[in-house]
Design an enzyme around this catalytic site. Structure first.
Site: not given
Length: 622
Positions: A540, A274-275, A545-546, A156
């Site tokens: 998914g 965390r992110k 994430c989508g 990424r």
């Protein structure tokens, strides 16, 4: 001294490697000269707020080694944590313990050493230490896809504001082409690029190539600040409130550029709990989707002075356990670089040192804001900002506009504020690009947009600054033909498709998303007609994430059963969400309207057609 001046004068072309990056010998000499009066790592104290310096532990230094001369010393990410946080990390989650055992920033150099040993036959990828393979290499931006493609990684990048050029696009293609069908390039929902199929032994060449092109993959995954999202129309929009380009780049440098060595990889933010996501909106359209980011900056003028600035919203995120829309922080800041960087730095410092280190599901910013309470968190941020003594002032939130506004489309052909110039939005179905398609976009950019390419969170591209006189020539290019995937005038359904990676590469996905999304969108386009763009998002798994909750129609992978030969059998399936909104009237559709729907077209398409007709006014095509 005369000797110093002489050395700096001659040090102009000799390449050196610093923490794995090629840089000029001139820069290296400046760094080495600086260490004659103070250790490199000690100068990092200058980048701490005064209120924190007393509570800092002594820096844990480590030598950043390299296979060539010129390595320097950097502090670890852990060394920036106060003692209390370090103690919590020691008894924290398995990932926190792994970071305490060996700092994540070690991967910035370890990846070079692993690559060297694999290339020379001294080891294989299977022999890479497990926590390095599955955890620490993520700090280089490399995510092992062991379940689907063992030994290969998704890499990424960081693409602030989603702006790339033709040379970079060709480099992406060159980097993944050797991996065959698994070597693809994905545009992400953060205006970003992901390279798929990468092997450890090839990683240094890609990393060095990115750094030579002013990009990086460092600190793009795991517990890092992710790609900074901005307006894809920055600088070309006649309704622009703030040009987000400079601000996105400034934040990207705050996060990933070491202020001491001026090399990529900033240990200050190399051990977050965390992110962390940041988005900057440049207009009322909110193309950056600020409502689902940890920090969202929403452009709005000050009601009394008219000065342009940002209302600050906090805590938006999506995960398997919780989906949260951002909340108003009660803060407004001017839209200048110093104010934006200082505010984000202050929030990041509080988040880094105070968020949960035990339960990763409760380590996102929203949980910390709720623990404080919004008003108390605002007070803490103001105190932090004031401790930096930069003259930055935080004001109370300003009123949002109340008149109606319709979000404008990014796909298709539209005039810019520059006379005689047009922007052309091109569909990239589900954001997936082959190496050939990457080169085709690069060629279009060189021919029509001075090499510039802009990415959108809808996973498409925009060519800016196209001469109006060349629009017909552009739309007639072979690579944009009706039989091609890339389209300048796509349909209302297929043109607004978003998808996560899916089961082809992701071990968490319950279903394959990208191929199904593209196929079903085309079939829906052939079956019904709609009078406005319909955003269909695929994801998914429940990590979303989508981003299915923001979609008009969201499709999430889930268990399903179907009668086969008289028996109920488990089959790939989905949940369906309806009614998410983006822009000024953003809204998350939290609950599915249908569950357990089999993914087979004979089952799914009739349900989607019915939703399109009843909810969005679709009619049958004749």
């Amino acid at each position: 001294s005369p000797i110093t001046k002489f050395l700096l004068r001659i040090a102009s072309t000799v390449p050196f490697i610093i923490t794995g990056h090629t840089t000029s010998f001139l820069t290296t000499m400046k760094l080495l000269l600086a260490t004659t009066t103070a250790a490199v790592f000690s100068s990092a104290v200058a980048f701490m707020p005064a209120s924190l310096r007393k509570s800092r532990t002594t820096f844990v230094t480590r030598q950043v080694t390299s296979t060539v001369p010129g390595s320097i010393t950097k502090p670890t990410g852990t060394s920036f944590l106060p003692p209390e946080t370090i103690e919590r990390c020691k008894v924290g989650s398995p990932i926190e313990k792994a970071k305490m055992e060996k700092d994540g920033s070690a991967a910035w150099v370890d990846v070079y050493e692993y690559a060297r040993k694999i290339r020379q036959g001294e080891m294989t990828w299977e022999e890479v230490e497990k926590n390095d393979l599955d955890t620490r290499l993520k700090f280089v931006g490399m995510l092992h896809r062991g379940k689907r493609t063992p030994g290969q990684f998704m890499m990424r990048l960081k693409v602030p504001n989603g702006i790339v050029n033709s040379d970079q696009m060709r480099f992406y293609a060159d980097s993944v082409e050797k991996y065959g069908e698994g070597g693809v390039v994905d545009i992400t929902t953060r205006q970003n690029i992901q390279l798929r199929g990468v092997k450890i032994e090839d990683a240094p060449d890609i990393i060095d190539g990115l750094h030579a092109r002013n990009q990086t993959s460092f600190q793009s995954a795991l517990d890092s600040v992710r790609n900074v999202v901005g307006s894809p129309l920055a600088g070309i929009d006649d309704q622009e409130l703030v040009d987000t380009r400079m601000l996105a780049n400034a934040l990207n440098d705050l996060i990933s550029l070491d202020p001491v060595t001026q090399t990529r990889g900033n240990p200050t933010w190399a051990n977050l709990p965390r992110k962390f996501n940041i988005a900057i909106s440049g207009s009322r359209d909110d193309y950056a989707h600020t409502h689902i980011n940890d920090i969202g900056l929403q452009a709005v003028p000050h009601a009394e002075t008219g000065e342009m600035g940002f209302n600050v919203v906090l805590g938006g995120y999506m995960s398997i356990k919780r989906v949260a829309e951002s909340v108003d922080s009660g803060m407004w800041i001017p839209a200048d670089r110093e104010s934006v960087v200082t505010l984000c730095e202050a929030i990041l410092r509080i988040f880094r040192d105070e968020s949960d280190r035990k339960d990763r599901q409760k380590a996102r910013l929203m949980w910390l804001v709720e623990k404080y309470g919004v008003e108390s968190f605002k007070d803490a941020v103001i105190r932090e900002v004031e401790s930096y003594n930069r003259g930055v002032k935080i004001y109370d939130q300003q009123p949002r506009p109340t008149d109606s506004f319709q979000r404008r489309e990014l796909l298709g052909i539209h005039p810019q504020k520059q006379a005689g110039k047009m922007r052309v939005g091109i569909l990239v179905p589900t954001g997936r690009l082959s190496p050939t398609e990457c080169r085709e976009i690069a060629d279009l950019a060189d021919k029509y947009s001075q090499g510039e390419i802009r990415l959108t969170v809808e996973q498409n591209v925009i060519l800016p600054n196209v001469d109006a006189s060349k629009i017909d020539e552009l739309t007639n290019e072979v690579c944009l033909g009706k039989d091609k995937r890339l389209q300048a005038n796509p349909g209302m359904i297929e043109g607004n498709l978003v998808s996560c990676t899916g089961a082809q590469f992701c071990g968490l996905a319950l279903i394959e998303t990208k191929a199904n999304a593209e196929s079903i969108a085309k079939k829906l386009e052939s079956l019904v007609s709609v009078d406005r763009p319909i955003r269909i998002h695929w994801t998914g798994c429940p990590n979303s994430c989508g981003q299915v909750q923001v979609a008009d129609i969201g499709i999430m992978g889930a268990p399903a059963k179907k009668e086969i030969n008289g028996k109920k059998m488990a089959v790939p399936g989905c949940k369906i969400f309806v009614g998410g909104k983006i822009g000024e009237e953003s809204h998350l559709a939290m609950d599915p309207v249908r569950e357990g729907v089999p993914l087979d077209e004979e089952d799914l398409i009739p349900i989607l057609v019915d939703i399109l007709k009843t909810e969005f006014g679709a009619i049958d095509r004749k």
